[in-house]
Design an enzyme around this catalytic site. Structure first.
Site, mmCIF file in Angstrom:
data_model
loop_
_atom_site.group_PDB
_atom_site.id
_atom_site.type_symbol
_atom_site.label_atom_id
_atom_site.label_comp_id
_atom_site.label_asym_id
_atom_site.label_seq_id
_atom_site.Cartn_x
_atom_site.Cartn_y
_atom_site.Cartn_z
ATOM 1 N N CYS B 83 0.730 -1.367 -0.008
ATOM 2 C CA CYS B 83 -0.103 0.065 -0.046
ATOM 3 C C CYS B 83 0.719 1.345 -0.040
ATOM 4 O O CYS B 83 0.488 2.239 -0.240
ATOM 5 C CB CYS B 83 -0.798 0.107 1.307
ATOM 6 S SG CYS B 83 -1.264 -1.614 1.727
ATOM 7 N N HIS B 332 -9.103 3.833 -1.206
ATOM 8 C CA HIS B 332 -8.002 3.536 -0.912
ATOM 9 C C HIS B 332 -7.634 2.577 -2.122
ATOM 10 O O HIS B 332 -7.620 1.259 -2.132
ATOM 11 C CB HIS B 332 -7.776 2.618 0.305
ATOM 12 C CG HIS B 332 -6.298 2.370 0.807
ATOM 13 N ND1 HIS B 332 -5.096 2.655 0.293
ATOM 14 C CD2 HIS B 332 -5.963 0.969 1.320
ATOM 15 C CE1 HIS B 332 -4.266 2.045 0.586
ATOM 16 N NE2 HIS B 332 -4.751 0.971 1.289
#
Ligand SMILES: [Zn+2]
Lengths: 132, 385
Positions: B83, B332
């Site tokens: 991420c 996200h």
């Protein structure tokens, strides 16, 4: 299907085999080629006893694909007596009876079944210490 | 080493982009950033992405995106740090430009998470963790964060509801960000009743799976007059690392990767936490926001929620956080997230966000992008020029 991985990890999954550094005595699980403490590569296999206490836990409701059939199930972080922390599923216990600090012991259980015709893969889980 | 700046910004809305493929999302954001900068080519392209191989059956993104962006022959490569891939790609661009190897580098973070079912994407996202010892034991990525949150509640004697301050703030700001996925506010009551995903983490603790791309153009500060876009100074873009598995950390509630990355960023910028006007935190889960505030030095260990309440993290507070909605409100798209954060922070410093979320008198913004549960952390500090 990751059969080579399970074969390769058999000493970890069935016997909690990590490493002991012969230079500084540091223990590690998973096994590492380089000691985290003194950076020595002079390490030998070391089997943990599989006794510990619960550091944290969760009940997984939305599981990754492969574990979907088993949800909800519990996973914990367990502090082994030898001073190393590991991740494992909790078994033989209901969520309401689980609490941080409880004594646990390792057992070998089914981790998952790879479809109706695939192999069943086993490994360590932890359950509350049985009292007699 | 040369000082570096950002002169171009681009972003697509964060959505479930069923009509767009990976390359078109990336090319849109990258060409928008190039247009903003007023350039028709760059010396190199860094692509931040985590899961194109797993979820789009597509690797080799560097040359693919370079080709489709009309940058025939330009060097391009994918950078992956779970991420944290987006800001990791910015870090690579900063290294290339500050070293003098390149004058202008395009960075594009791109991710497409909605090609397959949520369960499949959940399994793919879990590859950020330790495959041999976390994921194959049945632990999901949410589960790892749940283990941290449970222990945090236990050690600091908190109630789960105390965490609602972070998602409520993020959603409130996302309302005014046209590129955000969730443009609606949420209440403390909704948070308390939200469905559990991995106890104690519920749906409203968790940032949503989404598609998107964001881009910046990184150049040497000495050359900013050559470009059309309003320049923003990059004072620092620094990486810190830690073990992948949280069980291998002495104190899982202290993110050493965050501490290392933030300390380096403060050191190279000559700043301290009290100099930061706005903070774009990596709120993939509410617990990570709390741990990030503590290890970044904004408050002491175990005090993040009290700090957030006292400082007031809203737009008019003394410490505005996640001003464009954060991961929770904006969404996200994992490998794009770090670039979105920097784009949004730069927009704040340029003074170009919607007026309800524009922070007044902000000169210095910090964005922190976290890969995995803190194994790769990139802290970027930007300054108004
Ligand atoms: Zn040693």
């Amino acid at each position: 299907m990751d059969i080579p991985r399970y074969w390769r990890l058999k000493n970890q999954r069935y016997r909690l085999q990590g490493k002991k550094c012969l230079d500084c005595g540091n223990l590690s699980f998973p096994p590492r080629l380089v000691c985290r403490k003194c950076k020595s590569r002079n390490c030998e296999p070391y089997e943990f006893k599989g006794m510990g206490t619960l550091y944290s836990y969760t009940t997984i409701f939305q599981a990754p694909d492969r574990f979907d059939q088993m949800a909800p199930y519990m996973v914990g972080l367990i502090d082994l007596e030898e001073g190393v922390r590991i991740t494992a599923q909790l078994t033989d216990v209901l969520p309401d009876d689980v609490q941080i600090g409880m004594k646990l012991e390792m057992v070998i259980r089914q981790i998952y079944e790879d479809g109706p015709k695939g192999p069943i893969l086993y490994g360590y889980k932890f359950r509350p210490v049985l009292k007699f | 080493m040369r000082e570096v700046a950002i002169v171009g910004l681009g972003q697509t809305p964060v959505r479930e982009h069923w009509e767009s493929n990976l390359r078109d999302l990336a090319v849109t954001a990258l060409r928008d950033a190039m247009e903003d900068a007023g350039v028709d080519t760059v010396d190199g392209v860094c692509v931040g992405n985590m899961l194109s191989g797993a979820l789009s059956e597509q690797e080799h993104l560097g040359s693919l995106i370079v080709d489709y962006a009309g940058l025939d022959g330009v060097e391009g490569m994918k950078i992956e740090a779970a991420c944290g891939s987006g800001a990791a790609a910015i870090r690579m661009a900063v290294k290339a430009v500050s070293s003098g190897l390149m004058d202008a580098v395009g960075v594009v973070g791109v991710e497409k998470l909605t090609e397959y079912s949520g369960k499949y994407s959940t399994a793919a996202l879990a590859t950020a963790a330790d495959a041999d010892y976390e994921t194959t034991m049945g632990l999901s990525f949410v589960g790892i964060n749940a283990l941290l949150m449970r222990r945090y509640l236990y050690e600091y004697k908190l109630q789960k509801e105390d965490f609602s301050i972070f998602p409520v703030n993020a959603h409130k700001n996302a309302v005014h960000n046209p590129n955000a996925m969730f443009r609606h506010a949420i209440t403390n009551e909704q948070y308390a009743k939200s469905k559990l995903i991995a106890d104690p983490i519920n749906l409203l603790d968790s940032s949503p799976i989404a598609d998107g791309a964001a881009a910046v153009i990184v150049v040497a500060k000495e050359n900013i007059s050559r470009y059309k876009g309003k320049a923003v100074d990059i004072l620092a873009c620094e990486v810190g690392t830690d073990t992948l598995a949280i069980d291998n950390r002495e104190d899982p509630l202290w993110l050493r990767g965050v501490e290392r990355s933030a300390k380096k960023a403060y050191y190279v910028s000559g700043l301290s936490p009290k100099d930061i006007n706005i903070f774009e935190a990596h709120d993939a889960f509410s617990i990570i926001t709390a741990l990030s505030l503590e290890a970044s030095g904004f408050t002491e260990k175990g005090n993040a929620i009290k700090f957030a309440e006292r400082a007031n993290i809203g737009i008019n507070g003394t410490f505005p956080m996640n001003t464009s909605g954060g991961l929770k409100g904006r969404g996200h798209p994992v490998g794009a997230t770090g670039v979105y954060q920097v784009v949004e922070a730069a927009q704040q410093l340029r003074g170009t966000v919607a007026s309800p979320i524009q922070v007044e008198n902000n000169k210095i913004a910090m964005a922190q992008n976290i890969g995995g549960s803190g194994a790769t952390v990139i802290t970027t500090i930007l300054k108004q020029i």
